[in-house]
Write a protein that holds these residues in place. Structure first.
Motif, PDB file in Angstrom:
ATOM      1  N   PHE A   1       0.884  -1.278   0.091  1.00 23.47           N
ATOM      2  CA  PHE A   1      -0.019   0.068   0.061  1.00 23.47           C
ATOM      3  C   PHE A   1       0.797   1.176   0.057  1.00 23.47           C
ATOM      4  CE2 PHE A   1      -4.086  -1.746   2.463  1.00 23.47           C
ATOM      5  CZ  PHE A   1      -4.410  -2.493   1.092  1.00 23.47           C
ATOM      6  N   SER A   2       1.816   1.264   0.937  1.00 19.97           N
ATOM      7  CA  SER A   2       2.678   2.370   1.126  1.00 19.97           C
ATOM      8  C   SER A   2       3.524   2.811  -0.113  1.00 19.97           C
ATOM      9  CB  SER A   2       3.506   2.351   2.237  1.00 19.97           C
ATOM     10  OG  SER A   2       4.657   1.258   1.935  1.00 19.97           O
ATOM     11  N   ARG A   3       3.637   1.902  -0.993  1.00 20.95           N
ATOM     12  CA  ARG A   3       4.352   2.277  -2.203  1.00 20.95           C
ATOM     13  C   ARG A   3       3.532   2.169  -3.724  1.00 20.95           C
ATOM     14  NH1 ARG A   3       8.534  -2.801  -1.585  1.00 20.95           N
ATOM     15  NH2 ARG A   3       9.345  -1.822  -3.627  1.00 20.95           N
TER      16      ARG A   3
ATOM     17  N   GLY B   1       0.308   3.933  -3.540  1.00 22.09           N
ATOM     18  CA  GLY B   1      -0.641   4.661  -3.425  1.00 22.09           C
ATOM     19  C   GLY B   1      -1.862   4.403  -2.432  1.00 22.09           C
ATOM     20  N   GLY B   2      -1.823   3.236  -1.890  1.00 19.77           N
ATOM     21  CA  GLY B   2      -2.948   2.768  -0.820  1.00 19.77           C
ATOM     22  C   GLY B   2      -2.587   3.259   0.496  1.00 19.77           C
ATOM     23  N   GLN B   3      -3.570   3.101   1.123  1.00 17.46           N
ATOM     24  CA  GLN B   3      -3.505   3.305   2.845  1.00 17.46           C
ATOM     25  C   GLN B   3      -3.991   2.375   3.896  1.00 17.46           C
ATOM     26  OE1 GLN B   3      -5.840   7.105   2.655  1.00 17.46           O
ATOM     27  NE2 GLN B   3      -4.118   8.146   3.718  1.00 17.46           N
ATOM     28  N   PRO B   4      -3.501   2.237   4.621  1.00 21.16           N
ATOM     29  CA  PRO B   4      -4.056   1.173   5.740  1.00 21.16           C
ATOM     30  C   PRO B   4      -5.492   1.570   5.824  1.00 21.16           C
ATOM     31  CG  PRO B   4      -1.901   1.890   6.395  1.00 21.16           C
ATOM     32  CD  PRO B   4      -2.275   2.453   5.112  1.00 21.16           C
TER      33      PRO B   4
ATOM     34  N   PHE C   1      -1.029  -4.111  -6.410  1.00 20.70           N
ATOM     35  CA  PHE C   1      -1.186  -3.008  -5.415  1.00 20.70           C
ATOM     36  C   PHE C   1      -2.350  -3.225  -4.463  1.00 20.70           C
ATOM     37  CE2 PHE C   1      -3.958  -2.316  -9.220  1.00 20.70           C
ATOM     38  CZ  PHE C   1      -5.009  -2.573  -8.845  1.00 20.70           C
ATOM     39  N   GLY C   2      -2.862  -4.335  -4.326  1.00 21.64           N
ATOM     40  CA  GLY C   2      -3.892  -4.835  -3.268  1.00 21.64           C
ATOM     41  C   GLY C   2      -3.875  -6.281  -3.190  1.00 21.64           C
ATOM     42  N   ALA C   3      -4.692  -6.834  -2.364  1.00 17.60           N
ATOM     43  CA  ALA C   3      -4.952  -8.203  -2.050  1.00 17.60           C
ATOM     44  C   ALA C   3      -6.385  -8.624  -1.954  1.00 17.60           C
ATOM     45  CB  ALA C   3      -4.148  -8.450  -0.788  1.00 17.60           C
ATOM     46  N   PRO C   4      -6.764  -9.974  -2.389  1.00 24.25           N
ATOM     47  CA  PRO C   4      -6.062 -10.615  -3.518  1.00 24.25           C
ATOM     48  C   PRO C   4      -5.737 -10.124  -4.649  1.00 24.25           C
ATOM     49  CG  PRO C   4      -8.322 -11.406  -3.145  1.00 24.25           C
ATOM     50  CD  PRO C   4      -8.151 -10.233  -2.437  1.00 24.25           C
ATOM     51  N   PHE C   5      -4.681 -10.694  -5.330  1.00 22.71           N
ATOM     52  CA  PHE C   5      -4.286 -10.157  -6.604  1.00 22.71           C
ATOM     53  C   PHE C   5      -3.769 -11.639  -7.137  1.00 22.71           C
ATOM     54  CE2 PHE C   5      -2.293  -7.790  -9.871  1.00 22.71           C
ATOM     55  CZ  PHE C   5      -2.826  -6.453  -9.857  1.00 22.71           C
ATOM     56  N   PHE C   6      -4.111 -11.776  -8.668  1.00 18.33           N
ATOM     57  CA  PHE C   6      -3.849 -12.854  -9.426  1.00 18.33           C
ATOM     58  C   PHE C   6      -3.248 -12.403 -10.518  1.00 18.33           C
ATOM     59  CE2 PHE C   6      -7.465 -13.438  -6.938  1.00 18.33           C
ATOM     60  CZ  PHE C   6      -7.421 -14.628  -5.967  1.00 18.33           C
ATOM     61  N   ILE C   7      -2.049 -13.074 -10.859  1.00 18.35           N
ATOM     62  CA  ILE C   7      -1.282 -12.636 -12.034  1.00 18.35           C
ATOM     63  C   ILE C   7      -1.128 -14.163 -12.918  1.00 18.35           C
ATOM     64  CG2 ILE C   7       0.626 -11.901 -13.305  1.00 18.35           C
ATOM     65  CD1 ILE C   7       1.002  -9.999 -11.060  1.00 18.35           C
ATOM     66  N   THR C   8      -1.611 -14.093 -14.095  1.00 18.77           N
ATOM     67  CA  THR C   8      -1.376 -15.533 -14.984  1.00 18.77           C
ATOM     68  C   THR C   8       0.080 -15.457 -15.652  1.00 18.77           C
ATOM     69  OG1 THR C   8      -2.440 -14.719 -17.256  1.00 18.77           O
ATOM     70  CG2 THR C   8      -3.958 -15.460 -15.365  1.00 18.77           C
ATOM     71  N   ASP C   9       0.370 -16.608 -16.323  1.00 17.62           N
ATOM     72  CA  ASP C   9       1.625 -16.551 -16.891  1.00 17.62           C
ATOM     73  C   ASP C   9       1.515 -15.621 -18.042  1.00 17.62           C
ATOM     74  OD1 ASP C   9      -0.073 -18.408 -17.809  1.00 17.62           O
ATOM     75  OD2 ASP C   9       1.099 -20.114 -18.162  1.00 17.62           O
ATOM     76  N   GLY C  10       0.297 -15.312 -18.307  1.00 22.33           N
ATOM     77  CA  GLY C  10       0.201 -14.375 -19.721  1.00 22.33           C
ATOM     78  C   GLY C  10       0.117 -13.170 -19.259  1.00 22.33           C
ATOM     79  N   ASP C  11       0.559 -12.674 -18.014  1.00 24.17           N
ATOM     80  CA  ASP C  11       0.628 -11.437 -17.284  1.00 24.17           C
ATOM     81  C   ASP C  11      -0.685 -10.753 -17.459  1.00 24.17           C
ATOM     82  OD1 ASP C  11       1.649  -9.231 -16.050  1.00 24.17           O
ATOM     83  OD2 ASP C  11       1.933  -7.967 -17.941  1.00 24.17           O
ATOM     84  N   GLU C  12      -1.843 -11.649 -17.349  1.00 20.69           N
ATOM     85  CA  GLU C  12      -3.127 -10.873 -17.176  1.00 20.69           C
ATOM     86  C   GLU C  12      -3.411 -10.579 -15.550  1.00 20.69           C
ATOM     87  OE1 GLU C  12      -5.812 -10.162 -19.274  1.00 20.69           O
ATOM     88  OE2 GLU C  12      -4.456 -10.133 -20.699  1.00 20.69           O
ATOM     89  N   ARG C  13      -3.914  -9.502 -15.261  1.00 19.46           N
ATOM     90  CA  ARG C  13      -3.856  -9.399 -13.774  1.00 19.46           C
ATOM     91  C   ARG C  13      -5.361  -9.212 -13.482  1.00 19.46           C
ATOM     92  NH1 ARG C  13       0.536  -4.466 -14.373  1.00 19.46           N
ATOM     93  NH2 ARG C  13       1.900  -5.811 -15.908  1.00 19.46           N
ATOM     94  N   PHE C  14      -5.562  -9.712 -12.013  1.00 19.21           N
ATOM     95  CA  PHE C  14      -7.034  -9.831 -11.499  1.00 19.21           C
ATOM     96  C   PHE C  14      -6.908  -9.245 -10.142  1.00 19.21           C
ATOM     97  CE2 PHE C  14      -6.636 -12.750 -15.035  1.00 19.21           C
ATOM     98  CZ  PHE C  14      -7.856 -12.295 -15.887  1.00 19.21           C
ATOM     99  N   TRP C  15      -7.469  -8.041  -9.710  1.00 19.05           N
ATOM    100  CA  TRP C  15      -7.431  -7.633  -8.544  1.00 19.05           C
ATOM    101  C   TRP C  15      -8.719  -7.975  -7.919  1.00 19.05           C
ATOM    102  CZ3 TRP C  15      -9.079  -2.116  -7.170  1.00 19.05           C
ATOM    103  CH2 TRP C  15      -8.790  -2.229  -5.447  1.00 19.05           C
ATOM    104  N   GLY C  16      -8.701  -8.497  -6.587  1.00 16.85           N
ATOM    105  CA  GLY C  16      -9.918  -8.719  -5.924  1.00 16.85           C
ATOM    106  C   GLY C  16     -10.493  -9.846  -5.757  1.00 16.85           C
TER     107      GLY C  16
END
Length: 199
Positions: free
Chosen positions: A44-46, A48-51, A169-184
């Motif tokens: 978060f701190s790196r 742009g997020g906040q606790p 930048f958050g959790a949970p966060f999923f990254i596939t081997d094709g660099d597709e990213r899914f947050w939440g």
């Protein structure tokens, strides 16, 4: 074979709400999955997020509503303000790292068990006895709570650095081997659809 890197935090309510679905989705598609616990407050701190406690009251109020709704959607009960939140996520993260290296149990169940201990059972997941109970319940040696602590600390730091480098930048966060990213947690259906080739 597809692969998923699962970046998560053991104190994250949305990681709890994932339950074992990430493992189920990976299995359904013949994909492998690597569990990568991270220091979420560092991320978060790196990025742009906040606790949660430092967020504007509007955001804090929305978070509680959203957690309640998502719990209803997933069918999981949860405590919106658990007795031991925030707590130190490092010991439980090290145990997950040690369990992944050792094998022999159900890693998805371990992550679900640790997060459930925090978000439903009002137990302190920084407590070694709680961690041992979760390890045993998931089929792992309870002694893993006390082994490989240096290796666990190094892997935890490396996971956190990799997470920031790879766009987490958050959790949970999923990254596939094709660099597709899914947050939440609410994007698990999208991850499933991607692995199915539908999106």
């Amino acid at each position: 074979m597809a692969h998923i890197d699962y970046y998560f935090a053991t104190i994250s309510p949305y990681t709890y709400l994932c339950g074992v679905r990430p493992a189920d989705i990976a299995k359904a598609h013949g994909a492998t999955i690597t569990y990568r616990p991270i220091d979420l407050m560092n991320v978060f701190s790196r990025t742009g997020g906040q606790p949660p406690a430092e967020r504007h009251p509007n955001r804090q109020a929305y978070r509680l509503q959203d957690m309640r709704r998502r719990a209803g959607m997933t069918g999981l009960k949860m405590t919106e303000k658990p007795a031991f939140f925030p707590t130190n996520p490092a010991p439980s993260s090290y145990a997950i790292i040690a369990a992944q290296a050792a094998g022999g149990g159900d890693l998805g169940a371990l992550v679900a068990g640790i997060t459930r201990a925090c978000w439903l059972e009002d137990r302190n997941i920084a407590d070694d006895d709680v961690i041992r109970d979760c390890l045993t319940a998931a089929g792992f040696d309870a002694a893993l709570a006390d082994k490989g602590l240096l290796a666990g600390a190094e892997a935890y730091h490396r996971n956190t650095e990799d997470a920031v480098r790879l766009g987490v930048f958050g959790a949970p966060f999923f990254i596939t081997d094709g660099d597709e990213r899914f947050w939440g947690e609410d994007r698990l259906a999208d991850l499933d659809a991607h692995l199915s080739g539908r999106i």
